[in-house]
Design a protein around this motif. Structure first.
Motif, PDB file in Angstrom:
ATOM      1  N   THR A   1       0.705  -1.080   0.050  1.00 12.55           N
ATOM      2  CA  THR A   1      -0.072   0.056   0.031  1.00 12.55           C
ATOM      3  C   THR A   1       1.026   1.222   0.010  1.00 12.55           C
ATOM      4  O   THR A   1       2.351   1.051   0.290  1.00 12.55           O
TER       5      THR A   1
ATOM      6  N   ILE B   1      -7.418  -4.181  -0.442  1.00  8.19           N
ATOM      7  CA  ILE B   1      -7.540  -4.677   0.919  1.00  8.19           C
ATOM      8  C   ILE B   1      -9.219  -5.020   1.098  1.00  8.19           C
ATOM      9  O   ILE B   1      -9.532  -6.137   1.602  1.00  8.19           O
TER      10      ILE B   1
ATOM     11  N   SER C   1     -20.351   1.527   2.094  1.00 10.16           N
ATOM     12  CA  SER C   1     -19.612   2.410   1.445  1.00 10.16           C
ATOM     13  C   SER C   1     -18.015   2.354   2.369  1.00 10.16           C
ATOM     14  O   SER C   1     -18.083   2.358   3.302  1.00 10.16           O
ATOM     15  N   VAL C   2     -17.242   2.451   1.164  1.00  4.68           N
ATOM     16  CA  VAL C   2     -15.763   2.506   1.863  1.00  4.68           C
ATOM     17  C   VAL C   2     -14.622   3.231   0.932  1.00  4.68           C
ATOM     18  O   VAL C   2     -15.051   3.190  -0.325  1.00  4.68           O
TER      19      VAL C   2
ATOM     20  N   GLU D   1     -13.157   6.493   0.988  1.00  3.35           N
ATOM     21  CA  GLU D   1     -13.035   7.647   1.635  1.00  3.35           C
ATOM     22  C   GLU D   1     -14.401   8.161   2.178  1.00  3.35           C
ATOM     23  O   GLU D   1     -15.286   7.336   2.227  1.00  3.35           O
TER      24      GLU D   1
ATOM     25  N   ASP E   1     -21.218   2.799   6.494  1.00  3.19           N
ATOM     26  CA  ASP E   1     -20.081   3.481   5.995  1.00  3.19           C
ATOM     27  C   ASP E   1     -19.012   3.235   6.652  1.00  3.19           C
ATOM     28  O   ASP E   1     -18.746   3.883   8.019  1.00  3.19           O
ATOM     29  N   THR E   2     -18.026   2.444   6.392  1.00  6.80           N
ATOM     30  CA  THR E   2     -17.213   1.573   7.076  1.00  6.80           C
ATOM     31  C   THR E   2     -15.857   2.408   6.877  1.00  6.80           C
ATOM     32  O   THR E   2     -15.115   2.246   5.968  1.00  6.80           O
ATOM     33  N   TRP E   3     -15.422   2.768   8.028  1.00  6.27           N
ATOM     34  CA  TRP E   3     -14.139   3.438   8.048  1.00  6.27           C
ATOM     35  C   TRP E   3     -12.993   2.246   8.373  1.00  6.27           C
ATOM     36  O   TRP E   3     -13.198   1.769   9.539  1.00  6.27           O
ATOM     37  N   TRP E   4     -11.919   2.139   7.752  1.00  8.03           N
ATOM     38  CA  TRP E   4     -10.814   1.162   7.795  1.00  8.03           C
ATOM     39  C   TRP E   4      -9.763   1.461   7.008  1.00  8.03           C
ATOM     40  O   TRP E   4      -9.986   2.280   6.059  1.00  8.03           O
TER      41      TRP E   4
ATOM     42  N   GLU F   1      -4.063  -1.549   6.799  1.00 17.77           N
ATOM     43  CA  GLU F   1      -3.460  -1.988   7.896  1.00 17.77           C
ATOM     44  C   GLU F   1      -4.310  -2.367   9.069  1.00 17.77           C
ATOM     45  O   GLU F   1      -3.709  -3.326   9.919  1.00 17.77           O
TER      46      GLU F   1
ATOM     47  N   SER G   1      -3.294   6.467  12.527  1.00 17.40           N
ATOM     48  CA  SER G   1      -4.066   6.058  11.309  1.00 17.40           C
ATOM     49  C   SER G   1      -3.619   7.011   9.941  1.00 17.40           C
ATOM     50  O   SER G   1      -3.774   6.505   8.741  1.00 17.40           O
TER      51      SER G   1
ATOM     52  N   ASP H   1      -5.155   9.806   9.564  1.00 13.34           N
ATOM     53  CA  ASP H   1      -6.614  10.301   8.924  1.00 13.34           C
ATOM     54  C   ASP H   1      -6.875  11.491  10.143  1.00 13.34           C
ATOM     55  O   ASP H   1      -6.726  11.248  11.182  1.00 13.34           O
TER      56      ASP H   1
ATOM     57  N   LEU I   1     -14.977  11.262   9.770  1.00  9.23           N
ATOM     58  CA  LEU I   1     -13.537  11.039   9.085  1.00  9.23           C
ATOM     59  C   LEU I   1     -13.458  12.351   8.169  1.00  9.23           C
ATOM     60  O   LEU I   1     -14.364  12.387   7.452  1.00  9.23           O
TER      61      LEU I   1
ATOM     62  N   ARG J   1      -7.146  12.378   4.909  1.00 10.49           N
ATOM     63  CA  ARG J   1      -5.712  12.168   5.355  1.00 10.49           C
ATOM     64  C   ARG J   1      -5.058  13.282   5.711  1.00 10.49           C
ATOM     65  O   ARG J   1      -5.272  14.438   4.970  1.00 10.49           O
TER      66      ARG J   1
ATOM     67  N   ASN K   1      -6.176  10.072  -1.961  1.00 16.52           N
ATOM     68  CA  ASN K   1      -7.282   9.230  -2.234  1.00 16.52           C
ATOM     69  C   ASN K   1      -8.030   9.347  -3.341  1.00 16.52           C
ATOM     70  O   ASN K   1      -9.137  10.127  -3.326  1.00 16.52           O
TER      71      ASN K   1
ATOM     72  N   ARG L   1      -5.643   4.359  -2.691  1.00 16.53           N
ATOM     73  CA  ARG L   1      -4.470   5.219  -2.020  1.00 16.53           C
ATOM     74  C   ARG L   1      -3.192   5.427  -2.774  1.00 16.53           C
ATOM     75  O   ARG L   1      -2.711   4.233  -3.524  1.00 16.53           O
TER      76      ARG L   1
HETATM   77  C1  6R9 Z   1     -10.266   0.158   3.413  1.00 15.24           C
HETATM   78  C2  6R9 Z   1      -9.523   0.961   2.566  1.00 15.24           C
HETATM   79  C3  6R9 Z   1      -7.325   3.555   3.753  1.00 15.24           C
HETATM   80  C4  6R9 Z   1      -7.725   5.238   3.717  1.00 15.24           C
HETATM   81  C5  6R9 Z   1      -8.361   5.826   5.125  1.00 15.24           C
HETATM   82  C6  6R9 Z   1      -9.064   6.896   4.836  1.00 15.24           C
HETATM   83  C7  6R9 Z   1      -9.871   6.413   3.864  1.00 15.24           C
HETATM   84  C8  6R9 Z   1     -11.481   4.231   3.935  1.00 15.24           C
HETATM   85  C9  6R9 Z   1     -13.065   5.442   4.585  1.00 15.24           C
HETATM   86  C10 6R9 Z   1     -12.128   6.494   4.456  1.00 15.24           C
HETATM   87  C11 6R9 Z   1     -13.677   7.915   5.370  1.00 15.24           C
HETATM   88  C12 6R9 Z   1     -14.483   5.714   4.881  1.00 15.24           C
HETATM   89  N1  6R9 Z   1     -11.041   5.657   3.973  1.00 15.24           N
HETATM   90  N2  6R9 Z   1     -12.490   4.177   4.308  1.00 15.24           N
HETATM   91  N3  6R9 Z   1     -12.402   7.709   4.681  1.00 15.24           N
HETATM   92  N4  6R9 Z   1     -14.631   7.220   5.385  1.00 15.24           N
HETATM   93  N5  6R9 Z   1     -15.342   5.083   5.286  1.00 15.24           N
HETATM   94  O1  6R9 Z   1      -9.905   1.883   1.773  1.00 15.24           O
HETATM   95  O2  6R9 Z   1      -8.051   1.020   2.734  1.00 15.24           O
HETATM   96  O3  6R9 Z   1      -6.811   1.527   0.720  1.00 15.24           O
HETATM   97  O4  6R9 Z   1      -5.770   1.207   2.913  1.00 15.24           O
HETATM   98  O5  6R9 Z   1      -7.245   3.186   2.581  1.00 15.24           O
HETATM   99  O6  6R9 Z   1      -9.011   5.321   2.943  1.00 15.24           O
HETATM  100  O7  6R9 Z   1      -8.130   8.098   4.573  1.00 15.24           O
HETATM  101  O8  6R9 Z   1      -6.887   6.290   5.931  1.00 15.24           O
HETATM  102  P1  6R9 Z   1      -7.098   1.792   2.070  1.00 15.24           P
END
Ligand code: 6R9
Length: 695
Positions: free
Chosen positions: A312, A358, A433-434, A436, A459-462, A465, A546, A548, A560, A563, A569, A574
């Protein structure tokens, strides 16, 4: 303990969440849209019918489970882990960690001493428990009109055949395998086959260029590369095998040669006769794999043995090999999948992510299959043959859970509602949603138009890593706020810190960190534990950082904000600004480059490159194109700059640091907000840049 208590207090504020006003009835979901003070007050309630069947139907139930997960992580997670098959149970301590760099090297271990296999838990366990004939994968090809599928027992057989082939080629536990495949069924098959024999897969997104692929091959030195000859995306044929060939030449120059290139013939995109071939190294999948037995002994591994490496982007040019291990990742992806999507065995689940990221690891392959879910895999592009394709697929397979990225939502939103409303979409019950932050207007459109105001949005933040969801709605458990990822998952303790690393409580904004480990956390950066500590654990000692920014509102909801480091993003992908810069400066006519993100209507963020040319080289349209092509070739098309801004000079401090803050303002044309430029070595460069803004 103090921070844990604080955190539980934040979460406790949920028990006083605004409740549904009595006067608002008759709607499936109630939207308090009108007289809002701010987005924070915009609450969307799940409908009663959904709540009645939800796994976690109330804040109270969540709080009970959450509290236990924080106060007794070992008890909570060993209960969950016991639902899986372990050849031998883990040793006494479920978790052992040093999360604080000040106390020595960072180390995270979950279920150490436990012996298991994630492929066994995804496949054999489901086959043996009565799901042998349940569909594991529905496959939708690029061209509409046909389909394919595999039941759990068929999938197991395919995986075993490939596993046997790999073993025959000398692949052993701990060996790396690089997988460079598009979204064919063979992609999860390859991942699972590696896991079955204890090999460590490293999937490289098939949009990466030969150079990027070579960089990863040189880093992890795979025994075998698995690819296919070509893929069709929309109406375009992409000859993947040519890219692999070029990358293997490049890797060999760097001392890494690969003995076997197993190539799947993707006939609909290209016939084998037209594929370039290196006899001795290249092997057609269809010629060898089906000849192997359909059963294959499992290689039992320790919970802490590596499962996969996934590269990544970070803030330097060199991608980071994020390493995940077996046991904790297994338990975590399965549990997050189940709760965040309110998964039921009758669901048909479609995640639009590619297994090269991921999301495709945790939520196309492992998480769903550990739950015995039926997964839809789509080879093509969501706007081919037209922007209604996604909903055509939803109706075709009666998809109930649809998980995608804000960039797709925004682009479909732009194409118009009629592409959505001409399809039924009645099967849908949960959306996700994932990638950003999802802006509230896109959230609303997704909710109202796609989900007919009926389906909660997770709306899943992860992150790559984190292995799995960290902050996410549990649909049905509490009202949502469009644009907020809501509350932490079980076992996760988010904290918001200020610049000095001091934890801030209550309503606030700052840097998002996590206190103490969770089972799905990555264990190291491959071959560079020092960079692991420096990047993630040293910025705010005692916490995982993180990268973020985040705020928490008066009700305890997390928002969130993007970054805070040099990572952008783009369409949920990424990309490190340094990677794009290093590609640009490799162009013979480019002297220097600085890359920043800027707001982009569809992609979320676009790539904006300031380029200084070698002395005496004039600007030209041709040169602009050639610079963009260089980035496409070195990283991949998804990293191509949207804008090249000619820069006779870059704004630098006296110590030579580029002031990106100023470049970001110029990129977004906030020219009256440039701030203090007096510390620049040469403030006049700023005027020059403004003059050249639209050239
Ligand atoms: C799973 C994935 C991680 C970065 C993360 C953040 C952004 C991902 C988000 C989100 C706001 C959400 N991010 N999901 N920001 N709301 N639901 O995307 O992994 O490619 O490693 O990116 O994406 O900035 O730090 P990855």
């Amino acid at each position: 303990l103090k921070t844990t208590k604080n955190h539980l207090r934040h979460v406790d504020s949920m028990s006083t969440l605004p409740s549904r006003a009595g006067k608002i009835t008759g709607l499936n979901a109630v939207i308090l849209g009108e007289a809002l003070a701010s987005e924070e007050d915009d609450l969307v309630f799940p409908n009663d019918e959904f709540v009645r069947q939800a796994l976690v139907p109330s804040p109270k139930k969540y709080l009970e489970m959450y509290k236990r997960s924080i106060e007794d992580p070992a008890g909570f997670w060993s209960d969950v882990a016991s639902q899986f098959y372990w050849k031998r149970r883990w040793a006494e301590s479920v978790v052992s960690e040093n999360f604080d760099v000040r106390n020595g090297s960072v180390k995270i271990e979950w279920f150490k001493g436990g012996i298991t296999n994630i492929c066994y838990n995804c496949l054999d366990r489901n086959v043996e428990s009565g799901n042998a004939d349940k569909i594991a994968i529905y496959w939708e090809p690029n061209e509409p009109g046909s389909q394919d599928s595999l039941t759990y027992s068929q999938l197991l057989q395919r995986v075993c055949q490939l596993a046997n082939y790999l073993k025959d080629k000398g692949v052993r536990k701990g060996d790396a395998i690089v997988i460079y495949l598009p979204m064919l069924m063979e992609l999860p098959i390859a991942m699972l086959a590696c896991a079955r024999i204890g090999a460590v897969h490293s999937v490289v997104f098939a949009g990466f260029s030969a150079d990027s692929l070579a960089q990863r091959i040189v880093d992890c030195k795979p025994k075998v590369v698995i690819t296919c000859n070509a893929v069709k995306r929309g109406s375009k044929v992409i000859p993947l095998k040519d890219i692999v060939d070029a990358s293997l030449i490049e890797s060999a120059k760097n001392g890494v040669s690969v003995d076997v290139c197993l190539t799947y013939e993707n006939e609909s995109a290209m016939k084998r006769e037209s594929t370039k071939w290196q006899v001795g190294r290249d092997v057609w999948w269809q010629d060898v794999v089906p000849k192997y037995p359909t059963t294959c002994e499992v290689e039992w591994v320790d919970a802490e043995d590596p499962l996969f490496l996934l590269y990544t982007s970070g803030s330097t040019g060199k991608p980071k090999g994020v390493l995940h291990t077996t046991g904790g990742y297994m338990v975590y992806t399965a549990t997050t999948f189940k709760y965040a999507f309110d998964y039921k065995p009758s669901d048909i689940y479609w995640c639009t992510a590619d297994c090269g990221w991921i999301t495709g690891h945790s939520y196309v392959t492992y998480g769903p299959m550990l739950n015995g879910a039926t997964v839809v895999i789509f080879e093509g592009a969501p706007n081919y043959p037209d922007p209604g394709r996604s909903w055509d697929i939803v109706d075709k397979f009666k998809v109930t859970i649809f998980y995608t990225a804000p960039t797709l939502v925004r682009s479909l939103m732009r194409d118009g509602d009629e592409y959505v409303t001409r399809y039924s979409r009645k099967s849908l019950r949960v959306l996700g949603s994932v990638g950003e932050p999802i802006n509230p207007s896109a959230w609303r459109w997704f909710f109202n138009v796609v989900g007919d105001s009926r389906c909660p949005i997770s709306d899943t933040w992860w992150q790559t890593e984190t292995g799995g969801f960290m902050i996410t709605p549990l649909p049905g458990a509490w009202p949502q706020k469009p644009g907020s990822a809501t509350f932490p998952f079980f076992g996760v303790q988010p904290v918001i810190v200020d610049e000095k690393g001091a934890e801030i409580e209550g309503e606030c904004s700052g840097y998002l960190c996590v206190k103490s480990s969770w089972p799905g956390a990555f264990r190291t950066l491959y071959g560079d534990h020092e960079r692991y500590e420096t990047t993630y654990f040293k910025p705010f000692p005692g916490y995982y950082f993180s990268g973020d920014g985040c705020s928490r509102d008066k009700d305890g909801y997390y928002w969130l904000t993007g970054r805070v480091d040099d990572v952008i993003n783009v369409s949920g992908h990424r990309i490190g600004t340094a990677e794009v810069e290093s590609a640009l400066v490799s162009h013979p006519q480019c002297a220097e480059a600085a890359v920043v993100g800027f707001e982009h209507e569809v992609k979320g963020q676009g790539i904006y490159a300031f380029v200084t040319l070698v002395d005496g080289v004039p600007y030209s349209e041709e040169l602009r194109k050639s610079l963009i092509l260089t980035v496409r070739n070195q990283i991949g098309a998804f990293a191509a700059p949207d804008k090249i801004h000619w820069a006779p000079g870059l704004p630098k401090t006296r110590s030579g640091k580029i002031m990106r803050r100023i470049l970001r303002k110029i990129a977004s044309r906030q020219l009256d907000e440039l701030g203090d430029t007096s510390t620049l070595a040469d403030p006049s460069v700023v005027e020059q840049l403004i003059e050249l803004a639209d050239r």
